[in-house]
Scaffold this active site. Structure first.
Site, PDB file in Angstrom:
ATOM      1  N   ASN A   1      -1.810  -0.205   7.236  1.00  0.00           N
ATOM      2  CA  ASN A   1      -1.329  -1.519   7.669  1.00  0.00           C
ATOM      3  C   ASN A   1      -0.438  -2.175   6.606  1.00  0.00           C
ATOM      4  O   ASN A   1      -0.293  -3.383   6.568  1.00  0.00           O
ATOM      5  CB  ASN A   1      -2.504  -2.408   8.091  1.00  0.00           C
TER       6      ASN A   1
ATOM      7  N   LYS B   1       0.827  -1.207   0.000  1.00  0.00           N
ATOM      8  CA  LYS B   1       0.000   0.000   0.000  1.00  0.00           C
ATOM      9  C   LYS B   1       0.864   1.262   0.000  1.00  0.00           C
ATOM     10  O   LYS B   1       2.083   1.200   0.199  1.00  0.00           O
ATOM     11  CB  LYS B   1      -0.926  -0.024   1.218  1.00  0.00           C
TER      12      LYS B   1
ATOM     13  N   HIS C   1      -2.048  -5.342   1.639  1.00  0.00           N
ATOM     14  CA  HIS C   1      -3.326  -6.032   1.477  1.00  0.00           C
ATOM     15  C   HIS C   1      -3.057  -7.427   0.939  1.00  0.00           C
ATOM     16  O   HIS C   1      -2.183  -7.599   0.082  1.00  0.00           O
ATOM     17  CB  HIS C   1      -4.230  -5.274   0.486  1.00  0.00           C
TER      18      HIS C   1
ATOM     19  N   TYR D   1     -12.515  -2.833  -3.238  1.00  0.00           N
ATOM     20  CA  TYR D   1     -13.076  -2.857  -1.887  1.00  0.00           C
ATOM     21  C   TYR D   1     -14.597  -2.765  -1.930  1.00  0.00           C
ATOM     22  O   TYR D   1     -15.203  -2.080  -1.096  1.00  0.00           O
ATOM     23  CB  TYR D   1     -12.474  -1.717  -1.060  1.00  0.00           C
TER      24      TYR D   1
ATOM     25  N   GLU E   1      -9.718 -10.288  -7.448  1.00  0.00           N
ATOM     26  CA  GLU E   1      -8.747  -9.201  -7.279  1.00  0.00           C
ATOM     27  C   GLU E   1      -7.603  -9.317  -8.290  1.00  0.00           C
ATOM     28  O   GLU E   1      -7.151  -8.305  -8.836  1.00  0.00           O
ATOM     29  CB  GLU E   1      -8.201  -9.212  -5.849  1.00  0.00           C
TER      30      GLU E   1
HETATM   31  P1  CMP Z   1      -7.245  -4.474   3.929  1.00  0.00           P
HETATM   32  O1  CMP Z   1      -6.834  -5.820   4.400  1.00  0.00           O
HETATM   33  O2  CMP Z   1      -6.634  -3.953   2.697  1.00  0.00           O
HETATM   34  O3  CMP Z   1      -8.842  -4.474   3.745  1.00  0.00           O
HETATM   35  C1  CMP Z   1      -9.634  -3.333   3.924  1.00  0.00           C
HETATM   36  C2  CMP Z   1      -8.856  -2.175   4.452  1.00  0.00           C
HETATM   37  O4  CMP Z   1      -9.635  -1.151   5.011  1.00  0.00           O
HETATM   38  C3  CMP Z   1      -7.980  -2.660   5.594  1.00  0.00           C
HETATM   39  O5  CMP Z   1      -6.941  -3.427   5.107  1.00  0.00           O
HETATM   40  C4  CMP Z   1      -7.616  -1.351   6.258  1.00  0.00           C
HETATM   41  O6  CMP Z   1      -6.572  -0.678   5.551  1.00  0.00           O
HETATM   42  C5  CMP Z   1      -8.915  -0.578   6.078  1.00  0.00           C
HETATM   43  N1  CMP Z   1      -9.774  -0.670   7.242  1.00  0.00           N
HETATM   44  C6  CMP Z   1     -10.366  -1.743   7.743  1.00  0.00           C
HETATM   45  N2  CMP Z   1     -11.135  -1.431   8.807  1.00  0.00           N
HETATM   46  C7  CMP Z   1     -11.001  -0.103   8.960  1.00  0.00           C
HETATM   47  C8  CMP Z   1     -11.546   0.819   9.865  1.00  0.00           C
HETATM   48  N3  CMP Z   1     -12.398   0.438  10.822  1.00  0.00           N
HETATM   49  N4  CMP Z   1     -11.186   2.108   9.728  1.00  0.00           N
HETATM   50  C9  CMP Z   1     -10.338   2.490   8.751  1.00  0.00           C
HETATM   51  N5  CMP Z   1      -9.801   1.655   7.833  1.00  0.00           N
HETATM   52  C10 CMP Z   1     -10.118   0.373   7.961  1.00  0.00           C
END
Ligand code: CMP
Length: 152
Positions: A112, A9, A115, A49, A126
């Protein structure tokens, strides 16, 4: 063999952590069979998403993912979807176990770093969003006989 779609990311690219994270997949003997840097558009974010589009955090997620380039990869290996998600750790870096990628390098729920697809159907969907068939280079590594036994 399974395949999984991985995104390094924008926080990963900006923090110059790409090499360290790619190394962890290589160290684990997972095959990288496609890889490219791209700027994700809002349209692609909505497709990727789709299950989150109605959630309150979606606008922030879209702005984050489209804010800087990402690196998309297809990884191939035995049980690779589960294995990579375990390597990443919990979604929120604050909750991710020590020793996982997020546990060691992230303290955020949104930022984080990586993904990874959460199941076979998501992976197929995806991968097709980010790569054309001809961009995927499935191959057998020369080292294969030192990576796993023939019956594994
Ligand atoms: P990812 O595994 O890419 O899948 C969805 C993404 O949304 C997740 O990682 C986070 O980066 C983001 N995400 C998930 N939950 C939240 C939340 N409660 N608030 C903000 N971002 C979120």
């Amino acid at each position: 063999m399974e395949r999984s779609l991985i995104l390094l990311k924008p926080d990963c690219v900006q923090r110059r952590l790409m090499g360290r994270i790619v190394s962890r997949f290589e160290d684990k003997a997972i095959n990288i069979i496609a890889m490219k840097m791209l700027q994700v558009t809002p349209e692609l974010t909505k497709q990727h998403y789709a299950e989150h589009v109605e959630k309150p955090f979606y606008p922030a997620l879209e702005s984050f993912i489209t804010g800087a380039p990402v690196v998309a990869m297809v990884l191939e290996g035995l049980e690779v979807i589960r294995v990579v998600r375990e390597m990443l750790g919990a979604t929120n870096g604050l909750n991710a176990a020590a020793g996982t990628i997020r546990g060691e390098m992230s303290s955020s729920r949104q930022m984080n770093l990586v993904h990874a697809s959460d199941g076979p159907e998501a992976a197929a969907r995806e991968i097709s969003l980010y790569f054309r068939d001809e961009e995927i280079c499935s191959y057998t590594p020369e080292l294969q006989r030192w990576l796993k036994a023939d019956d594994e």
